[in-house]
Design an enzyme around this catalytic site. Structure first.
Site, mmCIF file in Angstrom:
data_model
loop_
_atom_site.group_PDB
_atom_site.id
_atom_site.type_symbol
_atom_site.label_atom_id
_atom_site.label_comp_id
_atom_site.label_asym_id
_atom_site.label_seq_id
_atom_site.Cartn_x
_atom_site.Cartn_y
_atom_site.Cartn_z
ATOM 1 N N ASP A 36 -0.724 -9.517 1.154
ATOM 2 C CA ASP A 36 0.072 -8.780 0.169
ATOM 3 C C ASP A 36 -0.887 -8.173 -0.860
ATOM 4 O O ASP A 36 -0.945 -8.602 -2.006
ATOM 5 C CB ASP A 36 1.093 -9.706 -0.507
ATOM 6 C CG ASP A 36 1.949 -8.949 -1.518
ATOM 7 O OD1 ASP A 36 1.946 -7.701 -1.477
ATOM 8 O OD2 ASP A 36 2.602 -9.606 -2.349
ATOM 9 N N GLU B 252 1.327 -1.595 4.334
ATOM 10 C CA GLU B 252 1.899 -0.295 4.012
ATOM 11 C C GLU B 252 3.382 -0.321 4.387
ATOM 12 O O GLU B 252 3.889 -1.331 4.908
ATOM 13 C CB GLU B 252 1.157 0.844 4.748
ATOM 14 C CG GLU B 252 1.508 2.211 4.173
ATOM 15 C CD GLU B 252 0.566 3.348 4.579
ATOM 16 O OE1 GLU B 252 -0.459 3.112 5.221
ATOM 17 O OE2 GLU B 252 0.909 4.504 4.228
ATOM 18 N N HIS C 140 0.880 -1.187 0.000
ATOM 19 C CA HIS C 140 0.000 0.000 0.000
ATOM 20 C C HIS C 140 0.911 1.229 0.000
ATOM 21 O O HIS C 140 1.246 1.782 1.049
ATOM 22 C CB HIS C 140 -0.906 -0.005 1.234
ATOM 23 C CG HIS C 140 -1.890 1.127 1.239
ATOM 24 N ND1 HIS C 140 -3.107 1.055 0.606
ATOM 25 C CD2 HIS C 140 -1.825 2.379 1.762
ATOM 26 C CE1 HIS C 140 -3.756 2.188 0.742
ATOM 27 N NE2 HIS C 140 -2.989 3.021 1.452
HETATM 28 O O1 G3I Z 1 -2.126 1.959 22.035
HETATM 29 C C1 G3I Z 1 -3.105 0.939 21.850
HETATM 30 C C2 G3I Z 1 -2.922 -0.167 22.855
HETATM 31 O O2 G3I Z 1 -3.135 0.354 24.145
HETATM 32 C C3 G3I Z 1 -3.890 -1.297 22.546
HETATM 33 O O3 G3I Z 1 -3.656 -2.375 23.421
HETATM 34 C C4 G3I Z 1 -3.704 -1.753 21.105
HETATM 35 C C5 G3I Z 1 -4.649 -2.858 20.688
HETATM 36 O O4 G3I Z 1 -5.840 -2.379 20.168
HETATM 37 O O5 G3I Z 1 -3.876 -0.657 20.235
HETATM 38 C C6 G3I Z 1 -2.968 0.390 20.452
HETATM 39 O O6 G3I Z 1 -3.230 1.431 19.550
HETATM 40 C C7 G3I Z 1 -2.760 1.274 18.243
HETATM 41 C C8 G3I Z 1 -1.882 2.453 17.898
HETATM 42 O O7 G3I Z 1 -1.460 2.361 16.558
HETATM 43 C C9 G3I Z 1 -0.626 2.516 18.765
HETATM 44 O O8 G3I Z 1 0.202 1.413 18.540
HETATM 45 C C10 G3I Z 1 -3.932 1.207 17.296
HETATM 46 O O9 G3I Z 1 -4.690 0.030 17.539
HETATM 47 C C11 G3I Z 1 -3.460 1.234 15.872
HETATM 48 O O10 G3I Z 1 -4.561 1.344 14.993
HETATM 49 C C12 G3I Z 1 -2.515 2.388 15.629
HETATM 50 O O11 G3I Z 1 -1.965 2.222 14.361
HETATM 51 C C13 G3I Z 1 -1.267 3.310 13.797
HETATM 52 C C14 G3I Z 1 -1.938 3.687 12.476
HETATM 53 O O12 G3I Z 1 -1.164 4.679 11.813
HETATM 54 C C15 G3I Z 1 -3.342 4.215 12.662
HETATM 55 O O13 G3I Z 1 -3.348 5.373 13.394
HETATM 56 C C16 G3I Z 1 0.159 2.847 13.538
HETATM 57 O O14 G3I Z 1 0.831 2.680 14.777
HETATM 58 C C17 G3I Z 1 0.908 3.856 12.684
HETATM 59 O O15 G3I Z 1 2.137 3.304 12.316
HETATM 60 C C18 G3I Z 1 0.093 4.189 11.436
HETATM 61 O O16 G3I Z 1 0.773 5.181 10.730
HETATM 62 C C19 G3I Z 1 0.293 5.485 9.417
HETATM 63 C C20 G3I Z 1 -0.084 6.964 9.435
HETATM 64 O O17 G3I Z 1 -1.231 7.146 10.227
HETATM 65 C C21 G3I Z 1 -0.289 7.529 8.026
HETATM 66 N N1 G3I Z 1 0.840 7.213 7.190
HETATM 67 C C22 G3I Z 1 1.110 5.806 7.073
HETATM 68 C C23 G3I Z 1 1.424 5.189 8.427
HETATM 69 C C24 G3I Z 1 1.742 3.714 8.329
HETATM 70 O O18 G3I Z 1 0.626 2.906 8.095
HETATM 71 O O1 9MR Z 2 -3.844 5.366 2.189
HETATM 72 C C1 9MR Z 2 -3.947 5.672 3.559
HETATM 73 C C2 9MR Z 2 -2.751 5.159 4.313
HETATM 74 O O2 9MR Z 2 -1.573 5.787 3.835
HETATM 75 C C3 9MR Z 2 -2.954 5.348 5.810
HETATM 76 O O3 9MR Z 2 -1.927 4.757 6.557
HETATM 77 C C4 9MR Z 2 -4.269 4.746 6.239
HETATM 78 C C5 9MR Z 2 -4.560 4.955 7.711
HETATM 79 O O4 9MR Z 2 -4.665 6.287 8.022
HETATM 80 O O5 9MR Z 2 -5.339 5.272 5.486
HETATM 81 C C6 9MR Z 2 -5.219 5.061 4.097
HETATM 82 O O6 9MR Z 2 -6.283 5.668 3.445
HETATM 83 C C7 9MR Z 2 -7.497 4.962 3.471
HETATM 84 C C8 9MR Z 2 -8.484 5.672 4.346
HETATM 85 O O7 9MR Z 2 -8.038 5.708 5.682
HETATM 86 C C9 9MR Z 2 -9.841 5.001 4.261
HETATM 87 N N1 9MR Z 2 -10.279 4.913 2.890
HETATM 88 C C10 9MR Z 2 -9.358 4.177 2.035
HETATM 89 C C11 9MR Z 2 -7.990 4.813 2.040
HETATM 90 C C12 9MR Z 2 -7.013 3.954 1.229
HETATM 91 O O8 9MR Z 2 -7.039 4.215 -0.097
#
Ligand code: G3I
Ligand code: 9MR
Ligand code: ZN
Length: 480
Positions: free
Chosen positions: A450, A459, A407
């Protein structure tokens, strides 16, 4: 083996990968460490080049970037959110498969790369085939400087650091960088961003001193300015304003960022002012906290491993004991695990959490060399490279079982996976529709797809690659 038949120089990455994975296919054979050493060494450059390929605000030429070349992207001044002012904040790396630029995870990435260079400078060449290659400076430092120049633009005059610059929404999955032309916004200052910024600029200052004194001083001034902002402000957590859906990277607790900053500024200046703060802010049990939100482990690492000796013996003793106890704990988990890994849960970015633990093991091994720590570290790396229930090598472009459909927008646009990227890996939380639909019945360790649709498992991100670089750089020497 075929490896022995070749001289080291004549072996291509693909050949090393083939030998490595053929040997590994049975899973019962324990790998010769030298093979792992060659494998890890061969991966440093492609995994490091990912940062170059993620560069924003500049053109990537086709000679170096191939199908990932693009004209300068995201160069228009960005609007300070809910104001009429615009700032020029171009530069830095795109965070991940999206084109956002977020200070908090950027700082984790920089911290990993600087720690890697500090611990194993000989693993880093000046030959990554980036624009600065051949300039006499290790390319990892050139690449980090590219990010630091952007980070410096994200600081306000009062020292506070803006949390991120992104559009309000993510663009289409097949959008090239230059095709994301929607308005960009600069989001409010947070103390997590400001603390991380203070910390990594203080880490950078001594490392760039012999390369560019003026730049080094600029880093230190910016760091001190950020630190004073922290001292005068209560926690300012960041939340996405309504209508903004790009990455949040929210963090309610900034005590660990303040600690990290105090440790790094003590190391950069030797001033008791920062050491006193660091001692007061220290929290035990954080030795493997190398996340984007939890950074206590970085404070410990920076304080303990120098360049300066920590003059507070009590603090140094605590950090040491903590790191060793944490490493023992990690080993217990790895030794009990049928998968040979330490993590008990598969969160979004599970591969990062595993590699963060590996980094802690390698740091503990610096304090007290231990075959036990190294065995666990090797087992973790083997998991990443394909010794896992799915038989997937989680790094793109390395072998036949590497992810083909990350992704990742530039890859989707090019119709080919950008090489050298670590994907997030299994996420038991089923955080995207494809995962929910196709993985619900699977065990946690198999909740990986994948598929370009699966942003929660497939991602890629700069701060996942960075910790991989740390592990590869260290292991390539340990297994040489
Ligand atoms: O902190 C809680 C924990 O207390 C709990 O036990 C656990 C189980 O549910 O969840 C934990 O929270 C998680 C959090 O990350 C901290 O680790 C969330 O479930 C999880 O959804 C969250 O994921 C993050 C995600 O963004 C959504 O916000 C990822 O760490 C983070 O790497 C990811 O980053 C994204 C950016 O938003 C956008 N760019 C891409 C990047 C990579 O995917
Ligand atoms: O493409 C987005 C990705 O880079 C982020 O990590 C992710 C979580 O914030 O969100 C993806 O975007 C999605 C959006 O959250 C929901 N609609 C579909 C998008 C993917 O194309
Ligand atoms: Zn860009």
């Amino acid at each position: 083996t075929r490896l022995e038949a070749h001289s080291m120089e004549s072996i291509t990455n693909q050949e090393i990968a083939n030998v490595y994975f053929n040997t590994h296919a049975s899973r019962t054979l324990s790998l010769a460490n030298i093979q792992r050493g060659l494998m890890t060494q061969s991966l440093i450059k492609p995994v490091g080049r990912m940062f170059y390929l993620q560069r924003c605000g500049v053109a990537l030429d086709s000679a170096r970037a191939g199908v990932f070349s693009h004209p300068a992207c995201h160069t228009a001044p960005a609007r300070v959110f809910r104001t009429d002012s615009f700032l020029q904040v171009s530069g830095g790396w795109h965070d991940a498969g999206d084109y956002g630029r977020y200070v908090v995870p950027a700082c984790k990435a920089v911290a990993d790369l600087l720690l890697a260079f500090r611990a194993a400078p000989e693993a880093f060449g000046d030959d990554w085939d980036i624009p600065e290659s051949g300039n006499g400076v290790a390319d990892v430092l050139d690449e980090v400087r590219f990010e630091l120049e952007w980070l410096l633009k994200m600081q306000r005059d009062d020292g506070g650091v803006y949390h991120k610059v992104t559009c309000a929404y993510f663009p289409d999955i097949a959008a090239n960088p230059q095709e994301e032309t929607a308005d960009q916004f600069i989001f409010p200052v947070s103390t997590a961003a400001t603390g991380d910024f203070a910390a990594i600029l203080a880490m950078a200052a001594p490392l760039y001193e012999s390369i560019d004194r003026t730049f080094s001083k600029k880093c230190l001034r910016a760091s001190i300015n950020a630190y004073e902002f922290l001292k005068h402000n209560k926690p300012l957590p960041f939340h996405n304003p309504s209508g903004v859906v790009t990455g949040e990277y929210g963090d309610e607790c900034d005590a660990d960022e303040r600690y990290f900053a105090a440790c790094a500024l003590y190391q950069a200046t030797g001033q008791a002012y920062y050491l006193t703060d660091a001692s007061a802010l220290y929290q035990s049990g954080r030795a493997a906290d190398f996340g984007w939100a939890d950074v206590g482990g970085y404070g410990n690492a920076v304080m303990y491993f120098g360049p300066r000796n920590c003059e507070d013996d009590i603090l140094a003793g605590r950090i040491r004991a903590d790191l060793l106890a944490t490493a023992d704990h990690i080993c217990e988990h790895t030794e009990r695990s049928p998968l040979g890994i330490s993590i008990g849960a598969f969160l979004w970015g599970s591969n990062m959490y595993l590699l963060n633990d590996t980094m802690a093991l390698l740091m503990a091994n610096d304090i007290q060399p231990s075959e036990r720590y190294l065995a666990a570290a090797r087992s973790h790396l083997d998991y990443i490279l394909g010794n896992n229930p799915l038989g997937v090598n989680f790094i793109t472009g390395v072998s036949e079982n590497s992810p083909k459909h990350p992704h990742h927008r530039p890859s989707a646009a090019a119709g080919a996976a950008m090489p050298g990227m670590l994907v997030g890996g299994p996420d038991e939380g089923l955080h995207d529709l494809a995962a929910k639909t196709l993985l619900a019945g699977k065990p946690a360790a198999e909740r990986y797809l994948d598929s370009v649709e699966s942003y929660s498992t497939n991602e890629t991100a700069i701060y996942w690659n960075s910790v991989l670089i740390y592990v590869l750089a260290r292991m390539s020497k340990l297994d040489a």
